[in-house]
Enzyme design. Sequence first.
Site, PDB file in Angstrom:
ATOM      1  N   ASN A  33       0.761  -1.119  -0.107  1.00  0.00           N
ATOM      2  CA  ASN A  33       0.177   0.154  -0.141  1.00  0.00           C
ATOM      3  C   ASN A  33       0.669   1.255   0.050  1.00  0.00           C
ATOM      4  O   ASN A  33       0.443   2.105   0.144  1.00  0.00           O
ATOM      5  CB  ASN A  33      -0.824  -0.033   1.089  1.00  0.00           C
ATOM      6  CG  ASN A  33      -0.117   0.204   2.551  1.00  0.00           C
ATOM      7  OD1 ASN A  33       0.957   0.243   2.597  1.00  0.00           O
ATOM      8  ND2 ASN A  33      -1.005   0.110   3.672  1.00  0.00           N
ATOM      9  N   ASP A  52      -4.142  -2.391  -0.106  1.00  0.00           N
ATOM     10  CA  ASP A  52      -3.984  -2.549   1.346  1.00  0.00           C
ATOM     11  C   ASP A  52      -4.169  -4.067   1.881  1.00  0.00           C
ATOM     12  O   ASP A  52      -5.252  -4.588   1.108  1.00  0.00           O
ATOM     13  CB  ASP A  52      -4.866  -1.429   2.115  1.00  0.00           C
ATOM     14  CG  ASP A  52      -4.329  -1.574   3.678  1.00  0.00           C
ATOM     15  OD1 ASP A  52      -3.764  -0.497   4.137  1.00  0.00           O
ATOM     16  OD2 ASP A  52      -4.852  -2.469   4.319  1.00  0.00           O
ATOM     17  N   ALA A  73       4.556  -7.555   4.648  1.00  0.00           N
ATOM     18  CA  ALA A  73       4.013  -6.216   4.775  1.00  0.00           C
ATOM     19  C   ALA A  73       3.391  -6.148   6.163  1.00  0.00           C
ATOM     20  O   ALA A  73       3.046  -7.160   6.743  1.00  0.00           O
ATOM     21  CB  ALA A  73       2.648  -5.997   3.563  1.00  0.00           C
ATOM     22  N   ALA A  74       3.835  -5.012   6.774  1.00  0.00           N
ATOM     23  CA  ALA A  74       3.382  -5.014   8.153  1.00  0.00           C
ATOM     24  C   ALA A  74       3.510  -3.355   8.540  1.00  0.00           C
ATOM     25  O   ALA A  74       4.461  -2.692   8.027  1.00  0.00           O
ATOM     26  CB  ALA A  74       4.283  -5.915   9.098  1.00  0.00           C
ATOM     27  N   TYR A 140       3.706  -4.475  19.209  1.00  0.00           N
ATOM     28  CA  TYR A 140       4.366  -4.958  18.019  1.00  0.00           C
ATOM     29  C   TYR A 140       4.857  -6.297  18.024  1.00  0.00           C
ATOM     30  O   TYR A 140       4.427  -7.153  17.206  1.00  0.00           O
ATOM     31  CB  TYR A 140       5.445  -4.081  17.675  1.00  0.00           C
ATOM     32  CG  TYR A 140       6.326  -4.620  16.541  1.00  0.00           C
ATOM     33  CD1 TYR A 140       5.834  -4.469  15.106  1.00  0.00           C
ATOM     34  CD2 TYR A 140       7.463  -5.223  16.635  1.00  0.00           C
ATOM     35  CE1 TYR A 140       6.657  -4.841  13.942  1.00  0.00           C
ATOM     36  CE2 TYR A 140       8.323  -5.699  15.640  1.00  0.00           C
ATOM     37  CZ  TYR A 140       7.848  -5.584  14.257  1.00  0.00           C
ATOM     38  OH  TYR A 140       8.609  -5.961  13.300  1.00  0.00           O
TER      39      TYR A 140
HETATM   40  N1  LIG Z   1      13.576  -4.487   9.941  1.00  0.00           N
HETATM   41  C1  LIG Z   1      13.859  -5.254  10.818  1.00  0.00           C
HETATM   42  O1  LIG Z   1      14.936  -5.563  11.338  1.00  0.00           O
HETATM   43  C2  LIG Z   1      13.002  -6.418  10.955  1.00  0.00           C
HETATM   44  C3  LIG Z   1      13.108  -7.510  12.125  1.00  0.00           C
HETATM   45  C4  LIG Z   1      12.272  -8.559  12.113  1.00  0.00           C
HETATM   46  C5  LIG Z   1      10.986  -8.559  11.367  1.00  0.00           C
HETATM   47  N2  LIG Z   1      10.957  -7.600  10.594  1.00  0.00           N
HETATM   48  C6  LIG Z   1       9.695  -7.644   9.579  1.00  0.00           C
HETATM   49  O2  LIG Z   1       9.975  -7.668   8.477  1.00  0.00           O
HETATM   50  C7  LIG Z   1       8.991  -7.194   7.526  1.00  0.00           C
HETATM   51  C8  LIG Z   1       9.487  -6.100   6.672  1.00  0.00           C
HETATM   52  O3  LIG Z   1      10.016  -4.968   7.506  1.00  0.00           O
HETATM   53  P1  LIG Z   1      10.705  -3.895   6.633  1.00  0.00           P
HETATM   54  O4  LIG Z   1      11.909  -3.444   7.942  1.00  0.00           O
HETATM   55  O5  LIG Z   1      11.172  -4.074   5.342  1.00  0.00           O
HETATM   56  O6  LIG Z   1       9.716  -2.930   6.809  1.00  0.00           O
HETATM   57  P2  LIG Z   1       9.196  -1.577   5.736  1.00  0.00           P
HETATM   58  O7  LIG Z   1       8.497  -0.781   6.403  1.00  0.00           O
HETATM   59  O8  LIG Z   1      10.458  -1.146   4.958  1.00  0.00           O
HETATM   60  O9  LIG Z   1       8.356  -2.582   4.758  1.00  0.00           O
HETATM   61  C9  LIG Z   1       7.019  -2.876   5.081  1.00  0.00           C
HETATM   62  C10 LIG Z   1       6.202  -2.694   3.874  1.00  0.00           C
HETATM   63  O10 LIG Z   1       4.937  -3.109   3.928  1.00  0.00           O
HETATM   64  C11 LIG Z   1       3.881  -2.182   3.349  1.00  0.00           C
HETATM   65  N3  LIG Z   1       2.717  -2.384   4.047  1.00  0.00           N
HETATM   66  C12 LIG Z   1       2.657  -1.679   5.295  1.00  0.00           C
HETATM   67  N4  LIG Z   1       1.218  -2.097   5.820  1.00  0.00           N
HETATM   68  C13 LIG Z   1       0.684  -2.557   4.704  1.00  0.00           C
HETATM   69  C14 LIG Z   1      -0.752  -3.002   4.434  1.00  0.00           C
HETATM   70  N5  LIG Z   1      -1.695  -2.772   5.670  1.00  0.00           N
HETATM   71  N6  LIG Z   1      -0.931  -3.189   3.356  1.00  0.00           N
HETATM   72  C15 LIG Z   1      -0.075  -3.379   2.418  1.00  0.00           C
HETATM   73  N7  LIG Z   1       1.119  -2.830   2.452  1.00  0.00           N
HETATM   74  C16 LIG Z   1       1.703  -2.542   3.670  1.00  0.00           C
HETATM   75  C17 LIG Z   1       4.778  -0.823   3.406  1.00  0.00           C
HETATM   76  O11 LIG Z   1       4.429   0.121   2.647  1.00  0.00           O
HETATM   77  C18 LIG Z   1       6.064  -1.321   3.201  1.00  0.00           C
HETATM   78  O12 LIG Z   1       6.571  -1.359   1.803  1.00  0.00           O
HETATM   79  C19 LIG Z   1       7.962  -6.796   8.447  1.00  0.00           C
HETATM   80  O13 LIG Z   1       6.808  -7.758   8.713  1.00  0.00           O
HETATM   81  C20 LIG Z   1       8.662  -6.676   9.766  1.00  0.00           C
HETATM   82  O14 LIG Z   1       7.886  -6.779  10.840  1.00  0.00           O
HETATM   83  C21 LIG Z   1      11.682  -6.644  10.134  1.00  0.00           C
END
Ligand SMILES: NC(=O)c1ccc[n+]([C@@H]2O[C@H](COP(=O)([O-])OP(=O)(O)OC[C@H]3O[C@@H](n4cnc5c(N)ncnc54)[C@H](O)[C@@H]3O)[C@@H](O)[C@H]2O)c1
Length: 302
Positions: A33, A52, A73-74, A140
Site C-alpha cells: 500500500n 492494502d 507487509a506490516a 508490536y
Molecule cells: N527491519 C527489521 O529489523 C525486522 C526485524 C524482524 C522482522 N521484520 C519484519 O520484516 C517485515 C518487513 O520489514 P521492513 O523493515 O522491510 O519494513 P518496511 O516498512 O520497509 O516494509 C514494510 C512494507 O509493507 C508495506 N505495508 C505496510 N502495511 C501495509 C498494509 N496494511 N497493506 C499493504 N502494504 C503494507 C509498506 O508500505 C512497506 O513497503 C515486517 O513484517 C517486519 O515486521 C523486520
Amino acid sequence: MDNILITGGAGFIASHITDLLIDNGYNVTILDNLSSGKKSNINLKANFIKIDLNDNLESVFKNSSFDCIIHHAAQIDVQTSIEDPFYDAKNNILGTINLLQMAKKFAVNKFIYASSAAVYGEPEYLPIDEKHPINPDSPYGISKHTPEHYIINFSRLYNFQYSILRYANVYGPRQGAAGEGGVIAIFADRMSHNKKPIIYGDGEQTRDFIYVKDIARANLSALKSDCSGIFNISTEKEISINKTAALFNKILNKDLEPEYRLERPGDIKQSYLSSKKASKKLNWYPETSFSEGIEETISFYL
Ligand SMILES: NC(=O)c1ccc[n+]([C@@H]2O[C@H](COP(=O)([O-])OP(=O)(O)OC[C@H]3O[C@@H](n4cnc5c(N)ncnc54)[C@H](O)[C@@H]3O)[C@@H](O)[C@H]2O)c1
C-alpha cells in the site's frame, strides 16, 4: 514453484527478496500500500499492485495462480504500536488473516512469514533459540507473534507448507530509520554526513545485526525447502552499539565521538539468537560479515 506473491515488496527487506527471486528466475507480484514503502524500491521486472492488506484481495488472486506467498507487509514501528495498538493489530494481525483467507480460497501451497525476535521479549537465556518463552514486551511483539498461530492453524486445516522466519535486527541498504535494525540506518546516515552518532544509555547493550541479503537468501532457502517450521534467522553473534559506532568511524576514516543520552525505558541489555535450526533444516547460513554489510550500507547513504 515459480509464481510468487510478495507482500511489502516496496519496503526494505522484501524489496531485496524480490530482487533475489527475480535474479533466480521467479515470477514476482508485489502487493504493497506504499504506507512506508517506496516506488523506487520496486524491481521493474515485478508486477506491482497497490492495495492494502485489509482490502478485498480477490482481484489480486483471481487472475494469478500463486505457488507461494512471502508475507512481509506490516506496521513495523514499536512506538506506533504502543501509541495505537488498534492500528498495529489491524495491519499485522487482521491483515495476515485476510491474506490467509485468500491462501485458503485460492489453494496457495506455501506461506512464508516475516516474524521477529520481538516475540521473545527480554531474554531469559542466550542465545535465544526457538524454544525460548514467548513474552513480547510491546504490542508490536504481540502483533508479530499472533499471526504465527493462525498460520500454523491454517496449515493444519488446509494443508499447506509454512515457514515462520523470526529475524534478529536486520540492516542494509534501503532501510528506513524506524525498523528494529534502525540504529544502523541512523548511524549510516548521520556519520557519513559528519554528524555524531547518538547513543541511548552506555552503549554496551548488544544486538544481533543480520545483513538484509542474508535474510533474502533465507527466504529463498525456505521457498525451496519442503520443511515447515519456525526458524530464527540471525548471525548468532552479539555486537555492542559502542563497537558498531567505532566500526563506522573506522570504515569512514572519521573520529566522531558518540553523544550519549538517557537510556530508553525497556531497552533490552543483551540479545542474540541461535539460528542452528535454520542451518540444519533449511541449509541456510549467514554469509556476510558485519564489516562487509556495514560497508555496503554506508555506500548506499553516501
Ligand atoms: N527491519 C527489521 O529489523 C525486522 C526485524 C524482524 C522482522 N521484520 C519484519 O520484516 C517485515 C518487513 O520489514 P521492513 O523493515 O522491510 O519494513 P518496511 O516498512 O520497509 O516494509 C514494510 C512494507 O509493507 C508495506 N505495508 C505496510 N502495511 C501495509 C498494509 N496494511 N497493506 C499493504 N502494504 C503494507 C509498506 O508500505 C512497506 O513497503 C515486517 O513484517 C517486519 O515486521 C523486520
